[in-house]
Design an enzyme around this catalytic site. Sequence first.
Site, PDB file in Angstrom:
ATOM      1  N   CYS A 235      -4.299  11.034  30.035  1.00 13.95           N
ATOM      2  CA  CYS A 235      -4.426  10.511  31.380  1.00 13.95           C
ATOM      3  C   CYS A 235      -5.786   9.835  31.511  1.00 13.95           C
ATOM      4  CB  CYS A 235      -4.337  11.677  32.348  1.00 13.95           C
ATOM      5  SG  CYS A 235      -3.653  11.221  33.893  1.00 13.95           S
TER       6      CYS A 235
ATOM      7  N   THR B 299     -16.187  17.935  19.560  1.00 13.08           N
ATOM      8  CA  THR B 299     -16.524  16.599  20.059  1.00 13.08           C
ATOM      9  C   THR B 299     -17.926  16.247  19.581  1.00 13.08           C
ATOM     10  OG1 THR B 299     -15.091  16.915  21.966  1.00 13.08           O
ATOM     11  CG2 THR B 299     -16.761  15.191  22.150  1.00 13.08           C
TER      12      THR B 299
ATOM     13  N   GLN C 128      -7.824  21.907  14.180  1.00 16.24           N
ATOM     14  CA  GLN C 128      -6.491  22.490  14.353  1.00 16.24           C
ATOM     15  C   GLN C 128      -5.976  23.117  13.059  1.00 16.24           C
ATOM     16  OE1 GLN C 128      -5.108  22.866  17.246  1.00 16.24           O
ATOM     17  NE2 GLN C 128      -6.102  21.356  18.553  1.00 16.24           N
TER      18      GLN C 128
ATOM     19  N   SER D 228     -14.112  24.115  15.836  1.00 12.73           N
ATOM     20  CA  SER D 228     -14.312  24.461  17.249  1.00 12.73           C
ATOM     21  C   SER D 228     -13.826  25.888  17.486  1.00 12.73           C
ATOM     22  CB  SER D 228     -13.516  23.482  18.119  1.00 12.73           C
ATOM     23  OG  SER D 228     -13.665  23.811  19.468  1.00 12.73           O
ATOM     24  N   ALA D 229     -14.639  26.680  18.206  1.00 12.12           N
ATOM     25  CA  ALA D 229     -14.306  28.101  18.381  1.00 12.12           C
ATOM     26  C   ALA D 229     -13.092  28.326  19.275  1.00 12.12           C
ATOM     27  CB  ALA D 229     -15.515  28.831  18.976  1.00 12.12           C
ATOM     28  N   HIS D 230     -12.953  27.485  20.323  1.00 12.04           N
ATOM     29  CA  HIS D 230     -11.947  27.841  21.342  1.00 12.04           C
ATOM     30  C   HIS D 230     -10.509  27.573  20.917  1.00 12.04           C
ATOM     31  CE1 HIS D 230     -10.972  23.884  23.414  1.00 12.04           C
ATOM     32  NE2 HIS D 230     -12.057  23.517  22.761  1.00 12.04           N
TER      33      HIS D 230
ATOM     34  N   ASN E  41      -3.425  17.505  16.206  1.00  9.98           N
ATOM     35  CA  ASN E  41      -3.355  18.392  17.371  1.00  9.98           C
ATOM     36  C   ASN E  41      -2.054  18.240  18.156  1.00  9.98           C
ATOM     37  OD1 ASN E  41      -5.056  15.935  17.621  1.00  9.98           O
ATOM     38  ND2 ASN E  41      -4.849  16.311  19.810  1.00  9.98           N
TER      39      ASN E  41
ATOM     40  N   THR F 135     -31.521  25.488  22.087  1.00  8.25           N
ATOM     41  CA  THR F 135     -31.483  26.946  21.935  1.00  8.25           C
ATOM     42  C   THR F 135     -30.084  27.400  21.538  1.00  8.25           C
ATOM     43  OG1 THR F 135     -33.150  27.096  23.655  1.00  8.25           O
ATOM     44  CG2 THR F 135     -31.946  29.126  23.160  1.00  8.25           C
TER      45      THR F 135
HETATM   46  N1  PLP Z   1     -10.542  17.456  17.478  1.00 14.02           N
HETATM   47  C1  PLP Z   1      -9.309  17.948  17.643  1.00 14.02           C
HETATM   48  C2  PLP Z   1      -8.275  17.721  16.591  1.00 14.02           C
HETATM   49  C3  PLP Z   1      -8.983  18.644  18.809  1.00 14.02           C
HETATM   50  O1  PLP Z   1      -7.751  19.124  18.976  1.00 14.02           O
HETATM   51  C4  PLP Z   1      -9.987  18.823  19.793  1.00 14.02           C
HETATM   52  C5  PLP Z   1      -9.673  19.503  21.067  1.00 14.02           C
HETATM   53  O2  PLP Z   1      -9.010  18.997  21.914  1.00 14.02           O
HETATM   54  C6  PLP Z   1     -11.265  18.299  19.563  1.00 14.02           C
HETATM   55  C7  PLP Z   1     -11.506  17.619  18.395  1.00 14.02           C
HETATM   56  C8  PLP Z   1     -12.382  18.486  20.555  1.00 14.02           C
HETATM   57  O3  PLP Z   1     -12.853  19.805  20.440  1.00 14.02           O
HETATM   58  P1  PLP Z   1     -13.918  20.452  21.448  1.00 14.02           P
HETATM   59  O4  PLP Z   1     -13.137  20.895  22.635  1.00 14.02           O
HETATM   60  O5  PLP Z   1     -14.497  21.611  20.687  1.00 14.02           O
HETATM   61  O6  PLP Z   1     -14.932  19.439  21.753  1.00 14.02           O
END
Ligand code: PLP
Length: 364
Positions: free
Chosen positions: A311, A71, A166, A186-188, A138, A224
Amino acid sequence: MTRIYLDYNATAPIFPEVIHLTGELMTAPHNASSVHALGREGRKIVEQAREKTSELCGVQANQVIFNSGATEGNNTVLQHFSGQRVLVSSTDHKAVLDVLPGAVHIPVGTDGLVDLHALEELLKQEPTALVSVMAVNNETGVIQPMAEISALAHKYGALYHCDAVQAAGKIPLNMAELGIDFMTLSAHKIGGPQGVGALVFGFCGQTPVLLHGGGQEKSARAGTENVAGIAGFGLACEIARKNLPQYQKLEELRDRLENNLKEISPNITIYGQNVARAPNTSMFALPGITSERLLIALDLQGFALSNGSACSSGTVQPSHVLTAMGANDKDAASALRLSMGWNTKPEEIDAFLSAWKDITSRLH
Ligand code: PLP
């Protein structure tokens, strides 16, 4: 009850090795900017993670800037072009679509692929500073033709930003070969911790900066460094890169899932099924049963999936991705997304299919 997690595109379970490493690193106070021994140790950890992250996308370590996630990465790039003409794909994530209200939307076809002809017409109309089209959707898993998009953008003097959240760890990703100027990660989504990500720079010479304050990350991202989180991200990148050939096997499992779904529910629509998709994702809709009812029924039996709806303020809206692909509101309101990952087992898909058979026959 056994819980079966089939929502990897929302967030993936963390690799056990990453949990171990980040937990251990959190026991020491590492500020990577401090000059003392613990600070220098923190710096070394961050630089090692940068190397591993760069290897996942075929770039040099010095092209990677760590941040808090995609994000932030998307906002950083889009905000930098505020006031200039920006084109965004209509199926991109809201973290791209909602940044610049004036951005022009590039249409997609019913298969979810960006309409390259429409993109070229938009580029011809007026000078454009940036084209932003994600790598892998996604919701549907549809893979966009990144090389063609970047070639078109560059032909008309625009830069190319790609939200590759993704795609990383799911499909081969070589930023230079694809001609990407800015890429968000994004790591998660790949087995790393939440709240960590990276913005990767090509060689266009522009450095978008969102957060100012400290000189961290070569002054490209103040704050940091999250040393433990960054180390976890680096390790997750390394594992995901090594697992990539294995990951492709999920495609067989997804095809088995979809073939069985079609047998159980002949009226089912599978989105993007005729174009290249990430191997782990399937989005399907069975008209007549809303996704909310399906999600609740599945949740009661221990299955975690998502729907394509967002939502907001208490109202469930149809997925903008499916709407952009031409789905009507009713179909879009029935859509479910099943996303697998590194720890998904064939037995879990079999269990899902049996629950699906049971639930859909009951709800119909
Ligand atoms: N972009 C895509 C394609 C995503 O699937 C997501 C996660 O939902 C994001 C951006 C946002 O990622 P983050 O949770 O690292 O802010």
